[in-house]
Write an enzyme that holds these catalytic residues in place. Structure first.
Site, PDB file in Angstrom:
ATOM      1  N   TYR A  66      63.483  19.615  26.040  1.00 29.03           N
ATOM      2  CA  TYR A  66      64.680  18.798  25.842  1.00 29.03           C
ATOM      3  C   TYR A  66      64.636  18.035  24.524  1.00 29.03           C
ATOM      4  O   TYR A  66      65.674  17.718  23.956  1.00 29.03           O
ATOM      5  CB  TYR A  66      64.816  17.781  26.984  1.00 29.03           C
ATOM      6  CG  TYR A  66      65.484  18.319  28.220  1.00 29.03           C
ATOM      7  CD1 TYR A  66      64.904  19.322  28.963  1.00 29.03           C
ATOM      8  CD2 TYR A  66      66.702  17.798  28.643  1.00 29.03           C
ATOM      9  CE1 TYR A  66      65.520  19.800  30.107  1.00 29.03           C
ATOM     10  CE2 TYR A  66      67.317  18.263  29.784  1.00 29.03           C
ATOM     11  CZ  TYR A  66      66.728  19.270  30.508  1.00 29.03           C
ATOM     12  OH  TYR A  66      67.334  19.736  31.639  1.00 29.03           O
ATOM     13  N   LYS A  91      53.526  26.650  34.121  1.00 29.54           N
ATOM     14  CA  LYS A  91      53.542  28.098  33.862  1.00 29.54           C
ATOM     15  C   LYS A  91      52.318  28.386  33.008  1.00 29.54           C
ATOM     16  O   LYS A  91      52.400  28.878  31.874  1.00 29.54           O
ATOM     17  CB  LYS A  91      54.865  28.478  33.166  1.00 29.54           C
ATOM     18  CG  LYS A  91      55.087  29.964  32.999  1.00 29.54           C
ATOM     19  CD  LYS A  91      55.400  30.707  34.293  1.00 29.54           C
ATOM     20  CE  LYS A  91      55.467  32.197  34.059  1.00 29.54           C
ATOM     21  NZ  LYS A  91      55.608  32.982  35.310  1.00 29.54           N
ATOM     22  N   ASP A  93      57.427  29.790  39.037  1.00 23.96           N
ATOM     23  CA  ASP A  93      58.192  30.844  39.722  1.00 23.96           C
ATOM     24  C   ASP A  93      57.791  30.920  41.191  1.00 23.96           C
ATOM     25  O   ASP A  93      58.630  31.050  42.092  1.00 23.96           O
ATOM     26  CB  ASP A  93      58.055  32.197  39.014  1.00 23.96           C
ATOM     27  CG  ASP A  93      56.629  32.565  38.648  1.00 23.96           C
ATOM     28  OD1 ASP A  93      55.723  31.718  38.784  1.00 23.96           O
ATOM     29  OD2 ASP A  93      56.407  33.714  38.217  1.00 23.96           O
ATOM     30  N   ASP A 131      64.113  19.842  36.158  1.00 22.59           N
ATOM     31  CA  ASP A 131      65.573  19.930  36.202  1.00 22.59           C
ATOM     32  C   ASP A 131      65.984  21.044  37.163  1.00 22.59           C
ATOM     33  O   ASP A 131      66.832  20.863  38.041  1.00 22.59           O
ATOM     34  CB  ASP A 131      66.108  20.210  34.793  1.00 22.59           C
ATOM     35  CG  ASP A 131      67.612  20.347  34.776  1.00 22.59           C
ATOM     36  OD1 ASP A 131      68.283  19.482  35.360  1.00 22.59           O
ATOM     37  OD2 ASP A 131      68.115  21.326  34.187  1.00 22.59           O
ATOM     38  N   ASP A 162      67.454  20.735  41.435  1.00 24.77           N
ATOM     39  CA  ASP A 162      68.717  21.262  41.967  1.00 24.77           C
ATOM     40  C   ASP A 162      68.437  22.195  43.148  1.00 24.77           C
ATOM     41  O   ASP A 162      69.148  22.181  44.154  1.00 24.77           O
ATOM     42  CB  ASP A 162      69.499  22.035  40.888  1.00 24.77           C
ATOM     43  CG  ASP A 162      70.403  21.130  40.058  1.00 24.77           C
ATOM     44  OD1 ASP A 162      70.088  19.927  39.934  1.00 24.77           O
ATOM     45  OD2 ASP A 162      71.417  21.621  39.522  1.00 24.77           O
TER      46      ASP A 162
END
Ligand code: IPM
Ligand code: MG
Length: 353
Positions: free
Chosen positions: A139, A184, A216, A240, A244
């Site tokens: 970001y 990751k 993942d 983020d 959700d």
């Protein structure tokens, strides 16, 4: 106790849900003898419209001078293609206030499992906290944007990882005592640093169980096994996305609130849903996420735990009792639902007195 709260209603359904949160804050303020004062300032698309920028200097000054900031929502198609996006205001505010720790609690309330799109037995008991790093990573890294080539840079430093890891371990101590750090590390250098630093911080928390999971695989495990997680610690972009995903497990993204905290200044409290321009101004929004954020504001921003609990209990009771808003299959308006929560806060407080 007295506190100054800056309200940033923002865009889309932001103003409606901000009104709902304020109503509940006023109710709990009256019930608990807190003297809360409110001020509003333009922000996001509303900031662009009023002052030409999503985070006007005066809004930032007011935020700095406040004890806590409440945000409705930012963004919408009205500002697509403009020189600056409303979302830039939110990123700027997070950075300017040093809000590196984003807490996103996701809880499936007992008896409300049917809100979830998943089968009740899968989600029963799910109660997790996503601790998302909020001022680093992709970001905020160097960015290049051209018509043929574009790049975003992911940078993390030891200090940035260490301070957010401490927040997660501290939070786990007050919960079930488990941290899942998500990265990751099979691909990214920043993730390998992340993992090493989290391991170091974990040495100070021998009472907390730590495991690492690739993002993942975590995304996959959250759906069939949400109740297996306690604290999920992760970097900005993964947080983020996972928040959700986790939100929808509770039934609606409209249910959840969040707290963004820094190193001592005012925190920022906002529902995790967006501005939902398609239903803006129609009294259809679910104010539950905003009301839950108001409770987080009291708990983390003002250290008023009893007031926070009063709001949470009233919200949960009204979600149980209904009528609910359209996202949960009901026909209640946003304002009416908030009004019932506020009335219940007053009634519960009077009964307890
Ligand atoms: C969130 C939002 C923001 C983010 C957007 C609006 C910039 O999606 O708070 O999760 O990506 O952080
Ligand atoms: Mg998001």
């Amino acid at each position: 106790m007295s506190a100054r709260i800056l309200l940033l209603p923002g865009d889309g359904i932001g103003p409606e849900v901000t009104k709902a949160a304020r109503l509940c804050l006023e109710a709990v303020g009256a019930a608990c003898g807190l003297s809360l004062s409110f001020e509003e300032a333009p922000f996001g698309g509303a900031g662009i419209d009023a002052c030409g920028e999503p985070l006007p200097a005066e809004t930032l000054a007011k935020a700095r001078a406040s004890d806590a900031v409440f945000l409705g929502a930012v963004g919408g198609p009205a500002w697509d293609g403009g020189a600056v996006r409303p979302e830039a205001g939110l990123l700027g505010l997070r950075k300017a206030l040093g809000l590196f720790a984003n807490l996103r609690p996701v809880k499936v309330m007992a008896g409300l499992e049917d809100f979830s799109p998943l089968r009740a037995e899968r989600v029963r008991g799910a109660d997790l906290l996503i601790v998302r790093e909020l001022t680093g990573g992709l970001y905020f890294g160097a960015r290049e944007e051209g018509r043929e080539r574009a790049s975003d840079t992911c940078v993390y430093t030891r200090d940035e990882v260490s301070r957010i890891a401490s927040v997660a371990f501290e939070a786990a101590r007050g919960r079930s005592g488990r941290v899942t750090s998500v990265d990751k590390a099979n691909v990214l250098a920043t993730s390998r640093l992340w993992r090493a630093v989290v391991e170091d911080v974990a040495k100070d928390y021998p009472d907390v169980a730590l495991d690492h999971q690739l993002v993942d695989s975590c995304a996959m495990a959250l759906v069939p096994h949400p109740a297996r997680f306690d604290v999920i610690l992760t970097e900005n972009l993964f947080g983020d996305i996972l928040s959700d995903e986790a939100a929808v497990i509770a039934g609606s993204i409209g249910l959840l609130g969040s707290a963004s905290l820094g190193a001592g200044g005012p925190g920022l409290f906002e529902p995790i849903h967006g501005s939902a321009p398609d239903i803006a101004g129609q009294d259809k929004a679910n104010p539950a996420g905003a009301i839950a954020s108001a409770a987080l504001l009291l708990r983390h921003g003002l250290r008023e735990a009893r007031a926070a609990e009063l709001i949470e209990a009233a919200l949960e009771a009204e979600l149980r009792a209904g009528p609910l808003t359209a996202d949960l299959g009901g026909s209640s308006g946003c304002a009416a639902f908030a009004g019932r929560v506020a009335a219940r806060i007053a009634k519960d407080a009077a009964r307890a007195a």
